[in-house]
Scaffold this motif. Structure first.
Motif, PDB file in Angstrom:
ATOM      1  N   ALA A  14       0.756  -1.157  -0.120  1.00 39.98           N
ATOM      2  CA  ALA A  14       0.049   0.004  -0.160  1.00 39.98           C
ATOM      3  C   ALA A  14       0.859   1.401  -0.002  1.00 39.98           C
ATOM      4  O   ALA A  14       1.935   1.248   0.454  1.00 39.98           O
ATOM      5  CB  ALA A  14      -0.830   0.000   1.168  1.00 39.98           C
ATOM      6  N   THR A  15       0.176   2.524  -0.531  1.00 39.92           N
ATOM      7  CA  THR A  15       1.105   3.575  -0.562  1.00 39.92           C
ATOM      8  C   THR A  15       0.419   4.725  -0.077  1.00 39.92           C
ATOM      9  O   THR A  15       1.020   5.933   0.077  1.00 39.92           O
ATOM     10  CB  THR A  15       1.522   3.903  -2.108  1.00 39.92           C
ATOM     11  N   ASP A  16      -1.078   4.414  -0.032  1.00 41.19           N
ATOM     12  CA  ASP A  16      -1.963   5.613   0.516  1.00 41.19           C
ATOM     13  C   ASP A  16      -2.419   5.212   2.010  1.00 41.19           C
ATOM     14  O   ASP A  16      -3.039   4.303   2.152  1.00 41.19           O
ATOM     15  CB  ASP A  16      -3.071   5.941  -0.456  1.00 41.19           C
ATOM     16  N   PHE A  17      -2.185   6.059   3.013  1.00 43.28           N
ATOM     17  CA  PHE A  17      -2.504   5.693   4.273  1.00 43.28           C
ATOM     18  C   PHE A  17      -3.478   6.598   4.895  1.00 43.28           C
ATOM     19  O   PHE A  17      -3.569   6.601   6.175  1.00 43.28           O
ATOM     20  CB  PHE A  17      -1.377   5.398   5.028  1.00 43.28           C
ATOM     21  N   SER A  18      -4.158   7.624   4.134  1.00 46.06           N
ATOM     22  CA  SER A  18      -4.963   8.490   4.515  1.00 46.06           C
ATOM     23  C   SER A  18      -6.030   8.067   5.483  1.00 46.06           C
ATOM     24  O   SER A  18      -6.455   8.528   6.444  1.00 46.06           O
ATOM     25  CB  SER A  18      -5.709   9.056   3.371  1.00 46.06           C
ATOM     26  N   SER A  19      -7.082   6.833   5.012  1.00 45.88           N
ATOM     27  CA  SER A  19      -7.922   6.407   5.719  1.00 45.88           C
ATOM     28  C   SER A  19      -7.345   5.899   7.338  1.00 45.88           C
ATOM     29  O   SER A  19      -8.033   6.061   8.106  1.00 45.88           O
ATOM     30  CB  SER A  19      -8.496   5.015   5.053  1.00 45.88           C
ATOM     31  N   GLN A  20      -6.353   5.089   7.218  1.00 41.94           N
ATOM     32  CA  GLN A  20      -5.757   4.581   8.503  1.00 41.94           C
ATOM     33  C   GLN A  20      -5.325   5.688   9.452  1.00 41.94           C
ATOM     34  O   GLN A  20      -5.802   5.724  10.559  1.00 41.94           O
ATOM     35  CB  GLN A  20      -4.609   3.844   8.297  1.00 41.94           C
ATOM     36  N   ILE A  21      -4.831   6.760   9.011  1.00 43.59           N
ATOM     37  CA  ILE A  21      -4.531   7.973   9.726  1.00 43.59           C
ATOM     38  C   ILE A  21      -5.379   8.561  10.271  1.00 43.59           C
ATOM     39  O   ILE A  21      -5.615   8.986  11.560  1.00 43.59           O
ATOM     40  CB  ILE A  21      -3.324   8.755   9.161  1.00 43.59           C
ATOM     41  N   GLN A  22      -6.577   8.725   9.304  1.00 43.05           N
ATOM     42  CA  GLN A  22      -7.953   9.394   9.742  1.00 43.05           C
ATOM     43  C   GLN A  22      -8.658   8.733  10.851  1.00 43.05           C
ATOM     44  O   GLN A  22      -8.984   9.553  11.736  1.00 43.05           O
ATOM     45  CB  GLN A  22      -8.665   9.496   8.489  1.00 43.05           C
ATOM     46  N   LYS A  23      -8.658   7.428  10.771  1.00 47.38           N
ATOM     47  CA  LYS A  23      -9.212   6.696  11.677  1.00 47.38           C
ATOM     48  C   LYS A  23      -8.467   6.948  13.109  1.00 47.38           C
ATOM     49  O   LYS A  23      -9.076   6.990  14.005  1.00 47.38           O
ATOM     50  CB  LYS A  23      -9.239   5.124  11.439  1.00 47.38           C
ATOM     51  N   LEU A  24      -7.265   6.822  13.046  1.00 43.50           N
ATOM     52  CA  LEU A  24      -6.492   6.980  14.463  1.00 43.50           C
ATOM     53  C   LEU A  24      -6.614   8.560  14.721  1.00 43.50           C
ATOM     54  O   LEU A  24      -6.694   8.531  16.116  1.00 43.50           O
ATOM     55  CB  LEU A  24      -5.056   6.676  14.146  1.00 43.50           C
ATOM     56  N   ALA A  25      -6.776   9.421  14.053  1.00 45.41           N
ATOM     57  CA  ALA A  25      -6.772  10.830  14.435  1.00 45.41           C
ATOM     58  C   ALA A  25      -8.123  11.001  15.162  1.00 45.41           C
ATOM     59  O   ALA A  25      -8.207  11.871  16.030  1.00 45.41           O
ATOM     60  CB  ALA A  25      -6.582  11.721  13.060  1.00 45.41           C
ATOM     61  N   SER A  26      -9.258  10.434  14.272  1.00 46.28           N
ATOM     62  CA  SER A  26     -10.437  10.784  15.088  1.00 46.28           C
ATOM     63  C   SER A  26     -10.577   9.973  16.380  1.00 46.28           C
ATOM     64  O   SER A  26     -11.677  10.575  17.080  1.00 46.28           O
ATOM     65  CB  SER A  26     -11.575   9.915  13.971  1.00 46.28           C
TER      66      SER A  26
END
Length: 388
Positions: free
Chosen positions: A208-220
């Motif tokens: 994987a090269t895009d981690f936006s959804s994972q990081i957004q989940k942890l941020a939320s």
């Protein structure tokens, strides 16, 4: 021929057969060692560094006369980080080149593929460059590992850092494979033992090269510490994404993220604040330690490039082998080598490696870890060793 003579003859033949197997790779004036590295695949940078580190120590040893009068011959094959190619490389080294031991083989899957080939011919698997528990479990007399496994790294490191930083909500992002799950499980169990819990976790597929959804989940979820079961590109991507989103937790990676490539590829100070579990100190040319400076500059002079922790892994693997082979004496066989290792103790070295001990039942040198932090664009050791 009477019964006694037949018995003696059978014993002599059995002994000769056993000695022939044990003596593979050892002649009157040479010890042949093999290694399998990634020299053309996705982690070729690591493989080349390990190879150069091994070459440096072999050259030093041969310049000093070798081991008990025998020079060291090192043969390195390329796996391209492919288990199928690792099998072919092992077959060549074991069956054609007749190596005495496999040294510093890089990668979990490649080691798992090659070990059966080696073990059929009594060839030791010595200090593989991977922190997988399979390198010493289940027990096998031909397995020797030095690296604290990913599980233990997080079992010890995650609760220590969480307590020191007063983290209230520890979470994890991990690669959805054996490696990532080992990191996750170690963090979960370590936190639980310390009376804490892993609040949230998120995974990604290898490649994987895009981690936006994972990081957004942890941020939320308002995580204030994130354990990373990531390697190089994923570590950089996760931290860069978090900074872009204004999310600034404490990040802790395993030894898989402990490499100078993190700050070199990630933009130097952009990776500041990342912690990682580790053992040997990164050998910077201007290190505060004079012995490390001397070694690093010797390496650069010889190979015209700066050394890395992987250079040290290669160098130390050969060095530790030479110590044991020397103690085994003139009659070096697999059995005599193992007998030495059944009661072996290695002190800490100039790079800060933990003291290692081996016995007839213990094939992992040390499960202790310490931590480094990227500060001002370079790794800095920030803890003493943590022990179980």
């Amino acid at each position: 021929m009477n019964k006694t003579r037949l018995t003696l003859l059978s014993a002599a033949l059995a002994l000769a057969a056993g000695t022939a197997l044990a003596d593979q790779g050892v002649s009157k004036d040479e010890i042949v060692l093999g290694s399998i590295q990634d020299l053309s695949g996705p982690i070729a940078g690591f493989g080349k560094q390990i190879r150069l580190g091994m070459m440096l120590r072999v050259d030093e040893a041969n310049e000093q006369g070798g081991v008990n009068g025998r020079k060291i011959k090192l043969l390195v094959e390329d796996s391209a980080y492919d288990p199928r190619r690792a099998v072919l490389a092992a077959q060549k080294l074991v069956n054609q080149e007749k190596i005495f031991a496999m040294i510093g083989h890089l990668g979990t899957a490649t080691n798992m593929a090659a070990m059966p080939v080696q073990f059929q011919k009594g060839v030791i698997n010595w200090f593989p460059v991977t922190a997988a528990r399979q390198m010493y479990e289940p027990f096998h007399r031909l397995k020797y590992s030095y690296a604290a496994p990913y599980y233990d790294q997080m079992l010890l490191g995650a609760p220590k850092l969480a307590k020191e930083k007063g983290a209230k909500k520890v979470c994890a992002m991990y690669q959805d494979d054996d490696f990532g799950i080992e990191v996750l499980k170690g963090a979960e169990d370590g936190l639980k033992a310390a009376g804490m819990t892993l609040a949230e976790s998120t995974s990604y597929k290898r490649g994987a090269t895009d981690f936006s959804s994972q990081i957004q989940k942890l941020a939320s979820e308002k995580c204030d510490m994130v354990v990373l079961g990531t390697i190089i590109r994923e570590t950089i991507g996760a931290i860069a994404t978090a900074k872009r989103l204004g999310f600034n937790p404490i990040f802790l990676g395993s030894s898989a993220a402990y490499t100078d490539l993190i700050h070199k590829l990630g933009g130097g100070a952009a990776m500041d604040g990342l912690y990682a579990t580790m053992t040997v100190q990164n050998p910077y040319l201007d290190a505060a330690s004079q012995p490390i400076r001397f070694w690093a500059n010797k390496y650069q002079t010889k190979f015209n490039e700066e050394p890395t922790v992987f250079s040290v892994y290669g160098y130390n693997a050969i060095d530790a082998f030479l110590v044991a082979a020397s103690k085994a004496g003139k009659n070096l066989t697999t059995d005599s080598f193992i007998k030495v290792m059944d009661n072996m103790k290695y002190p800490a070295d100039i790079f800060g490696s933990a003291e290692m001990t081996f016995t007839d039942k213990k094939r992992l040198g040390s499960d202790s870890v310490r931590m480094s932090l990227i500060e001002n664009g370079r790794w800095k050791v920030v803890s003493e060793y943590i022990h179980k």
